[in-house]
Design a protein around this motif. Structure first.
Motif, PDB file in Angstrom:
ATOM      1  N   SER A   3     -23.710 -12.143   4.810  1.00 31.41           N
ATOM      2  CA  SER A   3     -24.038 -12.637   3.474  1.00 31.41           C
ATOM      3  C   SER A   3     -22.922 -12.270   2.519  1.00 31.41           C
ATOM      4  O   SER A   3     -22.160 -11.326   2.755  1.00 31.41           O
ATOM      5  CB  SER A   3     -25.363 -12.041   2.984  1.00 31.41           C
ATOM      6  N   HIS A  56     -21.364 -18.928   4.320  1.00 29.21           N
ATOM      7  CA  HIS A  56     -21.241 -20.296   4.809  1.00 29.21           C
ATOM      8  C   HIS A  56     -20.224 -20.429   5.934  1.00 29.21           C
ATOM      9  O   HIS A  56     -20.183 -21.452   6.628  1.00 29.21           O
ATOM     10  CB  HIS A  56     -20.860 -21.233   3.665  1.00 29.21           C
ATOM     11  N   VAL A  73     -25.642 -13.192  -7.295  1.00 30.77           N
ATOM     12  CA  VAL A  73     -26.558 -13.802  -6.331  1.00 30.77           C
ATOM     13  C   VAL A  73     -26.033 -13.560  -4.927  1.00 30.77           C
ATOM     14  O   VAL A  73     -24.851 -13.759  -4.647  1.00 30.77           O
ATOM     15  CB  VAL A  73     -26.686 -15.318  -6.576  1.00 30.77           C
ATOM     16  N   GLN A  74     -26.890 -13.122  -4.056  1.00 32.92           N
ATOM     17  CA  GLN A  74     -26.519 -12.902  -2.662  1.00 32.92           C
ATOM     18  C   GLN A  74     -26.894 -14.127  -1.850  1.00 32.92           C
ATOM     19  O   GLN A  74     -28.031 -14.598  -1.903  1.00 32.92           O
ATOM     20  CB  GLN A  74     -27.241 -11.670  -2.129  1.00 32.92           C
ATOM     21  N   GLN A  75     -25.923 -14.681  -1.113  1.00 31.05           N
ATOM     22  CA  GLN A  75     -26.154 -15.902  -0.355  1.00 31.05           C
ATOM     23  C   GLN A  75     -25.702 -15.724   1.097  1.00 31.05           C
ATOM     24  O   GLN A  75     -24.831 -14.905   1.389  1.00 31.05           O
ATOM     25  CB  GLN A  75     -25.393 -17.080  -0.966  1.00 31.05           C
ATOM     26  N   THR A  76     -26.313 -16.517   1.971  1.00 29.66           N
ATOM     27  CA  THR A  76     -25.890 -16.520   3.376  1.00 29.66           C
ATOM     28  C   THR A  76     -24.449 -17.010   3.476  1.00 29.66           C
ATOM     29  O   THR A  76     -24.077 -18.006   2.851  1.00 29.66           O
ATOM     30  CB  THR A  76     -26.804 -17.432   4.212  1.00 29.66           C
ATOM     31  N   PHE A  86     -34.189 -17.587   0.564  1.00 35.39           N
ATOM     32  CA  PHE A  86     -33.309 -17.875   1.689  1.00 35.39           C
ATOM     33  C   PHE A  86     -33.830 -17.336   3.006  1.00 35.39           C
ATOM     34  O   PHE A  86     -33.140 -17.336   4.005  1.00 35.39           O
ATOM     35  CB  PHE A  86     -31.916 -17.308   1.415  1.00 35.39           C
ATOM     36  N   PHE A 111     -34.364 -13.736  -4.261  1.00 35.37           N
ATOM     37  CA  PHE A 111     -33.348 -14.386  -3.446  1.00 35.37           C
ATOM     38  C   PHE A 111     -33.693 -14.275  -1.967  1.00 35.37           C
ATOM     39  O   PHE A 111     -33.566 -15.222  -1.209  1.00 35.37           O
ATOM     40  CB  PHE A 111     -31.984 -13.728  -3.713  1.00 35.37           C
ATOM     41  N   ASP A 160     -31.833 -23.678  -6.201  1.00 37.04           N
ATOM     42  CA  ASP A 160     -31.654 -24.005  -4.788  1.00 37.04           C
ATOM     43  C   ASP A 160     -32.874 -24.700  -4.203  1.00 37.04           C
ATOM     44  O   ASP A 160     -32.785 -25.359  -3.169  1.00 37.04           O
ATOM     45  CB  ASP A 160     -31.349 -22.745  -3.980  1.00 37.04           C
TER      46      ASP A 160
END
Length: 372
Positions: free
Chosen positions: A170, A185, A180-183, A101, A97, A35
């Protein structure tokens, strides 16, 4: 191509501690994370390599087998690559992570976010810095949206929990053998969805405006100092605390004075007749005029100190001084009569054997001594 030694991959010695291994992995994972390096094949390969190294060295049993058998460790004692991912590896990657982020993926249930701090550059005069003052400034502000009265939606309905993340802000995605932990969208980390956002404020509930603030400039403020106005930065989201406004002071260059901490300096130009005969000269200060007594024979470069005529310290009761640097002005564009007067005057000085020009005589003697 043969694999590199896992200790070499992480930049470690073979006796590295568990904490050193984790720190080295986190540092490299931050550096080469996809990223942060989009469309970079080399970074992607490096990221895979350090993950593989940490999978082994981050597990005490696998590390012990690797230390004994090298890259053939996975065929020993029932080990296989990709096992034992729970615990240390997942925790370390989760920490990384969060740093990549900007958060750990955690948020409070109220979805409140503090507003950003703002900076305002304020130019003032030296007189204002010396005496202190109040200055009005215009800065960005926010008003309740008139289109939705702050409700954020056209219909006025309350926001709903995000359909994708369930209000967490998230989502967790599987990538190979780790998650994987992501914001989120959909809600962009807010945790809420508005089906019909207000067209005036785009669902924010506020519209930008301008507001006037009064800044109290303290006595003695110096160039580069900052004054904080709490709560006057950008507003927080969903009831979060607003940021702060930092007013940075820039003091204009003065025509006469140069500032040095709490002291002031200025040039004092005097006629050569006053320098020779003595007299009184009026000098400017930030608080009016002052008078200096010029003794006979004052030379260029002489410094006169006016105590307490500088700037009052911002942090104490001390007040600086004013230093006047004398510059003796030589007359120009003389007529013939004036030139003759000076020539006769020069002859009269030479007849006295240099008694009236001690500095010149001393310098001449040193030059003669140098060449002799």
């Amino acid at each position: 191509m043969s694999k590199r030694d896992f200790y070499e991959v992480l930049g470690l010695k073979r006796n590295a501690s568990e904490d050193e291994i984790k720190k080295a992995y986190r540092k490299l994972a931050m550096k080469y994370h996809p990223d942060r390096n989009p469309n970079n094949k080399e970074a992607e390969d490096n990221f895979k390599e350090i993950n593989e190294a940490y999978e082994v060295l981050g597990n005490s049993e696998k590390r012990s087998a690797y230390d004994r058998f090298g890259h053939s460790w996975s065929g020993q004692n029932g080990f296989s690559a990709g096992q034992g991912m729970e615990g240390g590896f997942a925790d370390a990657f989760g920490d990384i992570f969060g740093e990549i982020f900007g958060s750990s993926g955690k948020r409070d249930d109220s979805s409140r976010f503090r507003g950003s701090d703002l900076k305002y550059d304020l130019e003032i005069t030296l007189e204002q810095a010396s005496s202190g003052c109040n200055v009005d400034i215009r800065v960005p502000g926010w008003d309740t949206c008139k289109g939705c009265n702050g409700k954020r939606s056209k219909s006025g309905d309350a926001p709903k929990k995000c359909s994708l993340c369930g209000g967490k802000g998230s989502v967790r995605m599987q990538q190979g053998f780790f998650s994987v932990q992501q914001t989120c969208h959909v809600c962009r980390g807010v945790g809420e969805e508005i089906s019909d956002p207000c067209s005036v404020c785009n669902g924010v509930g506020k519209t930008s405006s301008k507001k006037t603030l009064q800044v109290n400039i303290p006595i003695g403020v110096d160039d580069g100092m900052r004054i904080r106005l709490s709560g006057n930065g950008e507003p927080g989201l969903h009831g979060g605390q607003p940021g702060d406004l930092y007013v940075e002071i820039h003091v204009k260059k003065h025509k006469i004075f140069q500032r040095d901490s709490d002291n002031l300096h200025c040039e004092l130009t005097i006629p050569f007749t006053t320098a020779a005969l003595g007299g009184s000269i009026q000098v400017p200060t930030l608080n009016g005029k002052a008078e200096i007594s010029i003794p006979e024979g004052t030379q260029s470069g002489k410094i006169f100190r006016l105590k307490g005529k500088g700037i009052k310290s911002m942090r104490s009761s001390h007040t600086g001084d004013l230093y006047c640097h004398v510059i003796v002005e030589i007359p120009v564009k003389l007529n013939e009569e004036q030139k003759n007067i000076l020539r006769n005057f020069e002859v009269s000085l030479k007849d006295t054997g240099g008694r009236h020009s001690p500095n010149s005589k001393s310098w001449t003697d040193r030059v003669k001594e140098f060449f002799s």
